[in-house]
Design a protein around this motif. Sequence first.
Motif, PDB file in Angstrom:
ATOM      1  N   CYS A  14       0.861  -1.185   0.000  1.00  0.00           N
ATOM      2  CA  CYS A  14       0.000   0.000   0.000  1.00  0.00           C
ATOM      3  C   CYS A  14       0.897   1.235   0.000  1.00  0.00           C
ATOM      4  O   CYS A  14       1.036   1.943   0.984  1.00  0.00           O
ATOM      5  CB  CYS A  14      -0.918  -0.021   1.219  1.00  0.00           C
ATOM      6  N   ASP A  15       1.543   1.464  -1.138  1.00  0.00           N
ATOM      7  CA  ASP A  15       2.458   2.591  -1.292  1.00  0.00           C
ATOM      8  C   ASP A  15       1.759   3.727  -2.016  1.00  0.00           C
ATOM      9  O   ASP A  15       0.998   3.503  -2.957  1.00  0.00           O
ATOM     10  CB  ASP A  15       3.688   2.184  -2.109  1.00  0.00           C
ATOM     11  N   PHE A  16       2.046   4.940  -1.586  1.00  0.00           N
ATOM     12  CA  PHE A  16       1.510   6.117  -2.239  1.00  0.00           C
ATOM     13  C   PHE A  16       2.657   7.011  -2.664  1.00  0.00           C
ATOM     14  O   PHE A  16       3.735   6.983  -2.080  1.00  0.00           O
ATOM     15  CB  PHE A  16       0.583   6.902  -1.300  1.00  0.00           C
ATOM     16  N   TYR A  17       2.398   7.824  -3.671  1.00  0.00           N
ATOM     17  CA  TYR A  17       3.389   8.792  -4.111  1.00  0.00           C
ATOM     18  C   TYR A  17       3.676   9.796  -3.003  1.00  0.00           C
ATOM     19  O   TYR A  17       2.798  10.148  -2.228  1.00  0.00           O
ATOM     20  CB  TYR A  17       2.864   9.586  -5.316  1.00  0.00           C
ATOM     21  N   THR A  18       4.904  10.281  -2.981  1.00  0.00           N
ATOM     22  CA  THR A  18       5.203  11.443  -2.154  1.00  0.00           C
ATOM     23  C   THR A  18       4.767  12.676  -2.940  1.00  0.00           C
ATOM     24  O   THR A  18       4.623  12.615  -4.172  1.00  0.00           O
ATOM     25  CB  THR A  18       6.709  11.546  -1.844  1.00  0.00           C
ATOM     26  N   PRO A  19       4.547  13.803  -2.270  1.00  0.00           N
ATOM     27  CA  PRO A  19       4.187  15.013  -3.014  1.00  0.00           C
ATOM     28  C   PRO A  19       5.203  15.366  -4.091  1.00  0.00           C
ATOM     29  O   PRO A  19       4.834  15.769  -5.196  1.00  0.00           O
ATOM     30  CB  PRO A  19       4.124  16.092  -1.939  1.00  0.00           C
ATOM     31  N   LYS A  65      -2.422  13.873   4.980  1.00  0.00           N
ATOM     32  CA  LYS A  65      -1.195  13.233   5.462  1.00  0.00           C
ATOM     33  C   LYS A  65       0.051  14.014   5.043  1.00  0.00           C
ATOM     34  O   LYS A  65       1.032  14.070   5.764  1.00  0.00           O
ATOM     35  CB  LYS A  65      -1.106  11.800   4.929  1.00  0.00           C
ATOM     36  N   ASN A  66      -0.005  14.624   3.865  1.00  0.00           N
ATOM     37  CA  ASN A  66       1.147  15.330   3.314  1.00  0.00           C
ATOM     38  C   ASN A  66       1.058  16.848   3.475  1.00  0.00           C
ATOM     39  O   ASN A  66       1.807  17.583   2.823  1.00  0.00           O
ATOM     40  CB  ASN A  66       1.307  14.962   1.838  1.00  0.00           C
ATOM     41  N   ALA A  67       0.174  17.314   4.345  1.00  0.00           N
ATOM     42  CA  ALA A  67      -0.077  18.749   4.494  1.00  0.00           C
ATOM     43  C   ALA A  67       1.189  19.547   4.805  1.00  0.00           C
ATOM     44  O   ALA A  67       1.319  20.691   4.358  1.00  0.00           O
ATOM     45  CB  ALA A  67      -1.128  18.983   5.578  1.00  0.00           C
ATOM     46  N   ASP A  68       2.128  18.979   5.535  1.00  0.00           N
ATOM     47  CA  ASP A  68       3.359  19.700   5.880  1.00  0.00           C
ATOM     48  C   ASP A  68       4.210  20.022   4.649  1.00  0.00           C
ATOM     49  O   ASP A  68       5.038  20.924   4.694  1.00  0.00           O
ATOM     50  CB  ASP A  68       4.202  18.905   6.868  1.00  0.00           C
ATOM     51  N   GLY A  85      -0.261  22.812  -3.890  1.00  0.00           N
ATOM     52  CA  GLY A  85       1.010  22.687  -4.578  1.00  0.00           C
ATOM     53  C   GLY A  85       2.106  22.351  -3.594  1.00  0.00           C
ATOM     54  O   GLY A  85       1.892  22.333  -2.377  1.00  0.00           O
ATOM     55  N   LEU A  86       3.280  22.108  -4.116  1.00  0.00           N
ATOM     56  CA  LEU A  86       4.429  21.796  -3.272  1.00  0.00           C
ATOM     57  C   LEU A  86       4.903  23.045  -2.534  1.00  0.00           C
ATOM     58  O   LEU A  86       4.979  24.136  -3.116  1.00  0.00           O
ATOM     59  CB  LEU A  86       5.590  21.268  -4.113  1.00  0.00           C
ATOM     60  N   LYS A  87       5.241  22.878  -1.275  1.00  0.00           N
ATOM     61  CA  LYS A  87       5.822  23.956  -0.489  1.00  0.00           C
ATOM     62  C   LYS A  87       7.246  24.180  -0.964  1.00  0.00           C
ATOM     63  O   LYS A  87       7.982  23.224  -1.213  1.00  0.00           O
ATOM     64  CB  LYS A  87       5.820  23.572   0.996  1.00  0.00           C
ATOM     65  N   ASP A  88       7.631  25.444  -1.109  1.00  0.00           N
ATOM     66  CA  ASP A  88       9.016  25.760  -1.488  1.00  0.00           C
ATOM     67  C   ASP A  88       9.928  25.468  -0.309  1.00  0.00           C
ATOM     68  O   ASP A  88       9.572  25.683   0.835  1.00  0.00           O
ATOM     69  CB  ASP A  88       9.151  27.232  -1.878  1.00  0.00           C
ATOM     70  N   ASP A  89      11.121  24.990  -0.623  1.00  0.00           N
ATOM     71  CA  ASP A  89      12.100  24.711   0.450  1.00  0.00           C
ATOM     72  C   ASP A  89      12.651  25.960   1.055  1.00  0.00           C
ATOM     73  O   ASP A  89      12.730  27.001   0.614  1.00  0.00           O
ATOM     74  CB  ASP A  89      13.246  23.857  -0.093  1.00  0.00           C
TER      75      ASP A  89
END
Length: 89
Positions: A14-19, A65-68, A85-89
């Motif tokens: 049960c693998d999911f993509y990372t953002p 789950k990936n909100a951070d 969208g993806l958070k900028d580093d």
Amino acid sequence: MPRPKESFDGIYPCDFYTPEELLDPDQMYTIYEIARLLQGLEPDADIDEGTEAVLVDWAVPWVMKNADDLVIGEPPTDDDPGYYGLKDD
């Protein structure tokens, strides 16, 4: 009703993509587009409402789950969905 594992033709992780694997860092996506991407579809793929509802049921917990790692953009109007969208580093 529960079923024995041996009754299935295949059992998979049960693998999911990372953002980072799923989203383009320069784009923002609706929950509907994320739902399609999680299934390996194009963000604008034409699917029926019933299928879309099931896919969104998978996408909402993924976003939570990936909100951070995500940012949220205001919807263009009150009738439109928000964008993620993806958070900028």
